[in-house]
Scaffold this active site. Structure first.
Site, mmCIF file in Angstrom:
data_model
loop_
_atom_site.group_PDB
_atom_site.id
_atom_site.type_symbol
_atom_site.label_atom_id
_atom_site.label_comp_id
_atom_site.label_asym_id
_atom_site.label_seq_id
_atom_site.Cartn_x
_atom_site.Cartn_y
_atom_site.Cartn_z
ATOM 1 N N GLY A 46 0.841 -1.190 0.000
ATOM 2 C CA GLY A 46 0.000 0.000 0.000
ATOM 3 C C GLY A 46 0.870 1.231 0.000
ATOM 4 O O GLY A 46 2.072 1.160 0.292
ATOM 5 N N GLN A 51 3.236 9.987 1.419
ATOM 6 C CA GLN A 51 4.538 9.318 1.394
ATOM 7 C C GLN A 51 5.377 9.739 0.191
ATOM 8 O O GLN A 51 6.597 9.548 0.197
ATOM 9 C CB GLN A 51 4.365 7.790 1.386
ATOM 10 C CG GLN A 51 3.834 7.253 2.714
ATOM 11 C CD GLN A 51 3.725 5.743 2.680
ATOM 12 O OE1 GLN A 51 2.760 5.195 2.175
ATOM 13 N NE2 GLN A 51 4.741 5.054 3.195
ATOM 14 N N CYS A 99 6.594 -0.503 6.883
ATOM 15 C CA CYS A 99 6.170 0.697 6.163
ATOM 16 C C CYS A 99 7.290 1.130 5.230
ATOM 17 O O CYS A 99 8.462 1.126 5.625
ATOM 18 C CB CYS A 99 5.845 1.806 7.162
ATOM 19 S SG CYS A 99 5.300 3.344 6.404
ATOM 20 N N LEU A 100 6.922 1.520 4.019
ATOM 21 C CA LEU A 100 7.927 1.966 3.056
ATOM 22 C C LEU A 100 8.631 3.232 3.540
ATOM 23 O O LEU A 100 9.727 3.540 3.069
ATOM 24 C CB LEU A 100 7.283 2.207 1.687
ATOM 25 C CG LEU A 100 6.689 0.958 1.023
ATOM 26 C CD1 LEU A 100 5.928 1.339 -0.235
ATOM 27 C CD2 LEU A 100 7.769 -0.068 0.707
ATOM 28 N N HIS A 141 -3.585 1.259 8.515
ATOM 29 C CA HIS A 141 -2.205 1.749 8.359
ATOM 30 C C HIS A 141 -2.163 2.886 7.338
ATOM 31 O O HIS A 141 -1.548 3.939 7.594
ATOM 32 C CB HIS A 141 -1.310 0.578 7.924
ATOM 33 C CG HIS A 141 0.109 0.959 7.660
ATOM 34 N ND1 HIS A 141 1.171 0.522 8.433
ATOM 35 C CD2 HIS A 141 0.666 1.743 6.696
ATOM 36 C CE1 HIS A 141 2.299 1.028 7.964
ATOM 37 N NE2 HIS A 141 2.028 1.768 6.903
ATOM 38 N N GLU A 142 -2.802 2.671 6.178
ATOM 39 C CA GLU A 142 -2.737 3.687 5.119
ATOM 40 C C GLU A 142 -3.456 4.969 5.522
ATOM 41 O O GLU A 142 -2.963 6.078 5.272
ATOM 42 C CB GLU A 142 -3.327 3.146 3.814
ATOM 43 C CG GLU A 142 -2.558 1.996 3.192
ATOM 44 C CD GLU A 142 -1.077 2.261 3.042
ATOM 45 O OE1 GLU A 142 -0.680 3.426 2.859
ATOM 46 O OE2 GLU A 142 -0.310 1.296 3.136
ATOM 47 N N HIS A 145 -1.609 7.366 7.637
ATOM 48 C CA HIS A 145 -0.670 8.253 6.935
ATOM 49 C C HIS A 145 -1.327 9.595 6.600
ATOM 50 O O HIS A 145 -0.660 10.632 6.567
ATOM 51 C CB HIS A 145 -0.185 7.610 5.633
ATOM 52 C CG HIS A 145 0.941 6.635 5.800
ATOM 53 N ND1 HIS A 145 2.193 6.998 6.237
ATOM 54 C CD2 HIS A 145 1.016 5.300 5.560
ATOM 55 C CE1 HIS A 145 2.988 5.928 6.266
ATOM 56 N NE2 HIS A 145 2.298 4.878 5.860
HETATM 57 NI NI NI Z 1 3.210 2.980 5.626
#
Ligand code: NI
Length: 177
Positions: A46, A51, A99-100, A141-142, A145
């Site tokens: 995701g 981000q 997480c990226l 989670h998304e 953000h």
């Molecule tokens: Ni993340």
């Protein structure tokens, strides 16, 4: 176009993102294409617009069957804009997240086990789903953000937070989001 993913510590990850009011605009299509390219390049589960430095309430996610991670639950490819989450019940479930924006690490995060989410797709069409378990975790989670929250800020037990190679030596890990 593959974009740079901001990493934890960048103040742009900590602000509340803005709603989208105009659909079908070329800018939105370009943003979604960049998000898809970036997520695919990094093999992510995701990605949220902030981000890549765009503070709009847009997330994408999707997880497909992969023989390398037989336990992973599938999640349909989804574009979710202006999301609203409604927990169904109070039950929380703990699970590992990555997480990226926090590359190379994992932590255990409590999330609502079941929830309903609403939002609109890339054409501005409203939709809603009731989901549970991993799908519910990915959405929470998304959407975090979009409110400037990174998963380490949700960790309660820091003995279960660390670097992938130290936590899970030699193991293939599921995708980060
Ligand atoms: Ni993340």
């Amino acid at each position: 176009m593959i974009r740079e993913v901001l990493r934890m510590g960048d103040p742009r990850l900590l602000v509340r993102s803005q709603e989208i009011n105009e659909f079908g605009a070329l800018e939105l299509q370009a943003l979604l294409q960049d998000m898809r390219d970036t997520m695919a390049h990094l093999n992510g589960a995701g990605l949220a617009a902030p981000q890549i430095g765009v503070n709009l309430r847009v997330v994408i996610f999707g997880v497909h069957a992969n023989p390398r991670y037989p336990q992973a639950e599938e999640v349909p490819d989804t574009v979710l804009i202006n999301p609203v989450l409604e927990p169904l019940g109070t039950e929380l479930e703990e699970g590992w997240e990555g997480c990226l924006s926090v590359p190379g690490m994992r932590g255990v995060v409590p999330r609502y086990k079941r929830l309903r989410y609403r939002g609109v797709d890339e054409n501005g069409k409203p939709f809603e789903r009731e989901v549970s378990d991993f799908h519910a975790r990915v959405v929470q989670h998304e959407v975090d953000h979009l409110d400037g929250i990174l998963y380490p800020m949700r960790i309660r037990d820091f003995s279960r937070f660390g670097f992938n190679e130290a936590l899970f030596p030699g193991q293939e890990l599921p995708q980060e989001d």
